[in-house]
Enzyme design. Sequence first.
Site, PDB file in Angstrom:
ATOM      1  CB  CYS A 354      -0.949  -0.039   1.195  1.00 53.42           C
ATOM      2  SG  CYS A 354      -2.205   1.256   1.201  1.00 53.42           S
ATOM      3  CG  LEU A 355       1.889   5.503   2.468  1.00 52.96           C
ATOM      4  CD1 LEU A 355       1.950   6.361   1.230  1.00 52.96           C
ATOM      5  CD2 LEU A 355       1.252   6.263   3.629  1.00 52.96           C
TER       6      LEU A 355
END
Length: 619
Positions: A354-355
């Site tokens: 994800c991030l």
Amino acid sequence: MSQAGTRVPHAPGGKFKDQFMNDQQRPDVKMPDPVELSKSMARIAGRSQRLVTEFLRRQTNGGPSMGHADPLNLGRTFLEMTARMMADPAKLMQAQMNLWQDYLKLWQSTTRRMMGHEAEPVIEPAKDDRRFKHEAWSENQLFDFIKQSYLLTARWMQSTVRDVDGLDDKTAKKVDFYTRQFVDAMAPSNFVMTNPEVLKATMESGGENLVKGLENLLKDLERGKGRLSISMTDIEAFKVGQNIAVTRGQVIYQNDLMQLLQYEPTTETVAKRPLLVLPPWINKYYILDLRPTNSFIKWAVEQGHTVFVASWVNPDETLARKTFEDYMVEGPLAALDAIEEATGEREVNVVGYCLGGTLLAATLAWMAARKDSRIKSATFLATMVDFTEPGELGVFIDEEQLTALEEKMEKRGYLEGHEMATTFNMLRANDLIWSFVVNNYLLGKDPFPFDLLYWNADSTRMPAEMHSFYLRKMYQENLLVKSGGITLKGVPLDLRKITTPAYILSTKEDHIAPWRSAYAATQLYKGPKKYVLSASGHIAGVVNPPSANKYCHWVSDELPPQPEQWLAGAQQHPGSWWADWQRWVAEFAGGQVKARKPGDGKLKPIEPAPGSYVQMMAR
């Protein structure tokens, strides 16, 4: 409800009449104990008074204010939609006629059922809609009518706002999103008198479910200090380091932003190149180490990797000025140096989730510009780098909302964890909000202990400086995908300079990093690439151990420009993607060496895993 001993006149269906017989005729109907009820209400009143007093005290002592009267900028959005809609009265009239015709069909269908005939439903819930699973929603004519009339109205409302001409794409998506939020909130399953399961529980318990539900509501309000913090699981059932995040390891390095965990080997030999995992700092790393049966970290150790994981700090106001650049310097770059000290190895394989994957891409572009080739393979899990189509999260990104959010963060120094969690929960409101409202407050049940939901509730803050940069430069301006659009540590980034072999995993039902958006990375990176699509969503599609034998995945060696083209030519495989990834990453192992233990190298253990950073709770 009718008085005791009186049947509901003209109530359709025998089952419905049975449900409303008096308590002499229905032995399973329980009358409330007036003494116990009065005690419960007195207890609730006392707690409510304390709660209101605390809320007022916080307001008068300079607690959080509402700030902008319309921080979501909904007023102007819906005013524009209404003006466009009224500009075409013929179209609006046709929509009204269509709804009226649907209602006529429903009346005819219901009448046939009341007369004892079979009748096909006019509309049915989606297969994954769990709100209407109770048999009474189909078997009882009245509740079937309530259900279908709601579904027809919901369909009409959403189709009407979607068909409004002249709205720009962003405004149209925002109208559609918040219309769905309203439609979901108004579902008959969310109210006592129109939910057959709740009515049955109320009669059988003498209303004890509602009293218990009110206590649950007050408990959640107290826990949130006046803000409703819905309990999704029994938070007392789990403790990090005791029954979740229990893979054995040590903290071998730390700085302001992260602790670096190194895990104990379970094989005699390991891959020469260590494996570094960069989780998102929107949530805590132990989503990859929940329980031994579904821990990706434990499984990777068992495959013969020397696994290192960045455990990000839960920041407070002292870290308000930390930037995205700081996360790169004190995250992956610091980890690479620490791993070399701990193992003697300069070359590593890296996984970003994800991030954490977005940060990995930015770091690879920075390293490429500096001719730094220490990362020999990069795995991106549910990661976006091109934010052209960010999915429904895009409805929260406009100048008015960002300005309001930045003003709020500037006062505190960070974004509250629960505010981020609420945003994500709204993307799946029926599953992550309203199902718990029904279970906890209407049925009066305690939430079921569930490790994933415990992790979901263990929210993290975001430093003000970093988060503003992330939302503006990536979501709003989409600069990461532009050559030189973002500069970190004096280096303009260009994702097209990345030649590191990449394994790119998306999940088909991802509502945070939509798979079609994540696919765009295949057209950016210039090194060898493999794209894999897993079934299920942002979490379940990733945390999917082979032993569970759940969810399929799709693979194709071809990487055409459009994601739909890729899917059309992809081959479906049963079960988890983990084994496919292991076969791929094994090519970059660099050979085998004797297993390494934390502390073997120059870095000595600081404290046992999971470490102290992960145990800092926002709540």
